[in-house]
Design an enzyme around this catalytic site. Structure first.
Site, PDB file in Angstrom:
ATOM      1  N   HIS A  16       0.657  -1.373  -0.229  1.00  0.00           N
ATOM      2  CA  HIS A  16      -0.103   0.035   0.067  1.00  0.00           C
ATOM      3  C   HIS A  16       0.925   1.270   0.055  1.00  0.00           C
ATOM      4  O   HIS A  16       0.525   2.239  -1.057  1.00  0.00           O
ATOM      5  CB  HIS A  16      -0.895   0.136   1.231  1.00  0.00           C
ATOM      6  CG  HIS A  16      -1.526   1.225   1.528  1.00  0.00           C
ATOM      7  ND1 HIS A  16      -2.777   1.438   1.204  1.00  0.00           N
ATOM      8  CD2 HIS A  16      -1.270   2.418   2.252  1.00  0.00           C
ATOM      9  CE1 HIS A  16      -3.254   2.853   1.445  1.00  0.00           C
ATOM     10  NE2 HIS A  16      -2.032   3.279   2.267  1.00  0.00           N
ATOM     11  N   GLU A  17       1.770   1.224   0.749  1.00  0.00           N
ATOM     12  CA  GLU A  17       2.870   2.516   0.940  1.00  0.00           C
ATOM     13  C   GLU A  17       3.599   2.555  -0.467  1.00  0.00           C
ATOM     14  O   GLU A  17       3.771   3.682  -0.658  1.00  0.00           O
ATOM     15  CB  GLU A  17       4.006   2.228   2.003  1.00  0.00           C
ATOM     16  CG  GLU A  17       3.275   2.257   3.555  1.00  0.00           C
ATOM     17  CD  GLU A  17       2.629   3.678   3.664  1.00  0.00           C
ATOM     18  OE1 GLU A  17       2.980   4.673   3.123  1.00  0.00           O
ATOM     19  OE2 GLU A  17       1.547   3.713   4.440  1.00  0.00           O
ATOM     20  N   HIS A  52       1.748   4.415  -3.291  1.00  0.00           N
ATOM     21  CA  HIS A  52       1.691   5.748  -3.159  1.00  0.00           C
ATOM     22  C   HIS A  52       2.826   6.263  -3.950  1.00  0.00           C
ATOM     23  O   HIS A  52       2.822   7.227  -4.758  1.00  0.00           O
ATOM     24  CB  HIS A  52       1.701   6.201  -1.645  1.00  0.00           C
ATOM     25  CG  HIS A  52       0.508   6.284  -0.848  1.00  0.00           C
ATOM     26  ND1 HIS A  52      -0.744   6.808  -1.192  1.00  0.00           N
ATOM     27  CD2 HIS A  52       0.287   5.840   0.275  1.00  0.00           C
ATOM     28  CE1 HIS A  52      -1.578   6.643  -0.014  1.00  0.00           C
ATOM     29  NE2 HIS A  52      -1.037   5.879   0.790  1.00  0.00           N
ATOM     30  N   GLU A 108      -5.636   7.045  -0.859  1.00  0.00           N
ATOM     31  CA  GLU A 108      -5.587   6.127  -0.028  1.00  0.00           C
ATOM     32  C   GLU A 108      -6.256   4.864  -0.735  1.00  0.00           C
ATOM     33  O   GLU A 108      -5.866   3.459  -0.693  1.00  0.00           O
ATOM     34  CB  GLU A 108      -6.436   5.880   1.348  1.00  0.00           C
ATOM     35  CG  GLU A 108      -5.658   6.928   2.283  1.00  0.00           C
ATOM     36  CD  GLU A 108      -4.067   6.732   2.553  1.00  0.00           C
ATOM     37  OE1 GLU A 108      -3.944   5.306   2.851  1.00  0.00           O
ATOM     38  OE2 GLU A 108      -3.232   7.380   2.852  1.00  0.00           O
TER      39      GLU A 108
END
Length: 466
Positions: free
Chosen positions: A326-327, A330, A406
């Site tokens: 997920h990070e 970004h 997100e």
């Protein structure tokens, strides 16, 4: 005939109108925030049973714990918010800013710097102002850490560690703030008509430098960073980074558990030099809370109160990878770069408007500066007070954008085949951090930079069954 309020307002001198508008807007924002918080507190008070759709996700014990934790936090933030609004109003009404400026002038005068040394006086002013806010904020910070976080099992600090930390933070902040401010004021002074361009470029360079050195030189002053030991997790992280061309150079574990048992992960660095930082509280194998203290060990680490009463905490390796997926999403989707661009465009616009407004004597007079127009005070009045309506709107737009980012980062982790693990990681992190999964819709829309848990899980679930 009676004078109408509008007529009275029109008759006021410009500086009184500016002052009253600033004060009224500040209270309007405060009341709006208080109204939202009140709605959210009502949710905490009335939602006493696990809602049906959360049945699989949360047991009633955790649900009740998180409800009470969030209720305590909300009550605390009501009182601390009220205090800071009243304090700010009193400072404005009683002429606190001109008083502090005059006092700074006297102090720098005693040190042999006359009124022509405006930058020296500005630095004394900054030092006194930050000292004042550190002192008035201290009781609130102590209460938050040692009453609320303590009561709910998050605080890991002793009083000694807390004060050492606070002093260190204050000193480090001054070491950065004072030189940067003096250079900025100097640039504005000598920059001529286009000073706003030079000032903006200077702040851009400073922010890039700070981002670069923060994790290597500043963060280690407060926490211990150790390289993640060789092993399965490290290999898996490196493999995943390689698969999406993330130029990873190092992976660190930070001992966040000395402060608090809240967990986190982030990456930093520019160009081909990226590092990943994992909080030990995120990793099941490293979390201090999962380790029984060895015999004879309790004395050596008095800075941390080892709290083994917490249930097992942290995520399994697959879940840690999903959180990192997920990070890294970004990064891959350019969110980091987009955020930098937005903040720099905003910064440029603010400096440009500052250049337009700085000549207005009424702005200074509104805040009690009739004879002098110090640059630092101008920056403070314009950036903090005059721009506050704009800042509120901008901050709301950024919150909306952040939620979108997100969802996109979750979707990216899903594409990496990590939907199932991210699903369980989000549930675990929500549980470890006692997040409350039910929220009032307006409160959530205005405040949450991350989408509510249920919405994220729903988006991942659609993928899990595919």
């Amino acid at each position: 005939a009676m004078a109408l309020p509008g007529d009275l307002w029109a008759e006021l001198p410009a500086e009184r109108r500016i002052f009253c508008s600033v004060l009224l807007f500040s209270w309007a924002v405060y009341l709006w925030e208080a109204f939202l918080a009140h709605r959210q507190r009502r949710v905490y008070r009335t939602t006493t049973h696990v809602p049906q759709e959360l049945g699989q996700i949360m047991d009633s014990e955790t649900f009740e714990k998180s409800r009470l934790y969030q209720l305590d936090k909300s009550t605390f933030s009501f009182w601390s918010g009220l205090y800071s609004e009243v304090e700010g109003t009193m400072i404005l009404l009683c002429g606190g800013i001109p008083f502090l400026w005059k006092l700074s002038g006297q102090i720098s005068g005693r040190a042999g710097f006359g009124p022509e040394y405006e930058i020296v006086q500005s630095l004394v002013f900054l030092l006194l102002a930050t000292l004042f806010s550190a002192v008035t904020g201290l009781p609130w910070s102590l209460y938050n850490t040692f009453v609320i976080e303590e009561k709910h099992g998050f605080n890991q600090q002793t009083l000694g560690f807390f004060f050492k930390d606070a002093i260190k933070k204050f000193v480090v902040t001054q070491c950065i703030l004072l030189p940067v401010t003096s250079l900025l004021l100097y640039i504005i002074k000598i920059g001529g008509d286009y000073f706003f361009i030079y000032a903006w470029l200077f702040t851009l360079v400073v922010s890039l430098v700070l981002v670069t050195i923060y994790a290597d030189y500043i963060a280690p002053l407060f926490d211990k960073f150790i390289p993640l030991p060789e092993g399965e997790l490290k290999q898996q992280i490196e493999t995943m980074a390689k698969s999406i061309d993330f130029p990873l150079t190092k992976v660190y574990v930070v001992e966040g558990s000395k402060r608090s048992s809240h967990s986190n992960a982030y990456f930093y660095g520019f160009f081909k030099n990226k590092r990943i930082v994992l909080f030990d509280t995120l990793l099941e194998d490293y979390s201090a809370l999962n380790k029984e203290p060895a015999e004879g060990e309790d004395g050596e680490n008095e800075e941390t109160k080892s709290k083994t009463k917490n249930k097992k905490q942290g995520c399994k390796n697959e879940e840690v990878l999903a959180v990192l997926g997920h990070e890294l999403g970004h990064w891959k989707l350019g969110h980091t770069v987009k955020n930098i661009i937005i903040s720099q465009m905003n910064s440029f616009l603010c400096f440009f408007l500052f250049a337009v407004l700085i000549g207005q004597k009424e702005l200074f007079a509104a805040f009690g500066f009739y004879d002098t127009q110090p640059t630092l005070i101008g920056l403070m009045i314009i950036f903090q007070f005059i721009f506050s309506p704009y800042n509120e709107v901008l901050s709301f737009c950024l919150t909306v954008l952040s939620r979108r980012f997100e969802f996109q980062a979750d979707a990216f982790a899903k594409e990496l085949g990590k939907a199932k693990d991210l699903y369980s990681a989000l549930i675990k992190l929500n549980k470890d951090n006692l997040g409350f999964p039910v929220s009032d819709w307006i409160f959530s829309m205005w405040h949450y930079s991350h989408p509510p848990l249920l919405e994220r899980l729903q988006a991942l679930k659609d993928a899990k069954h595919e």
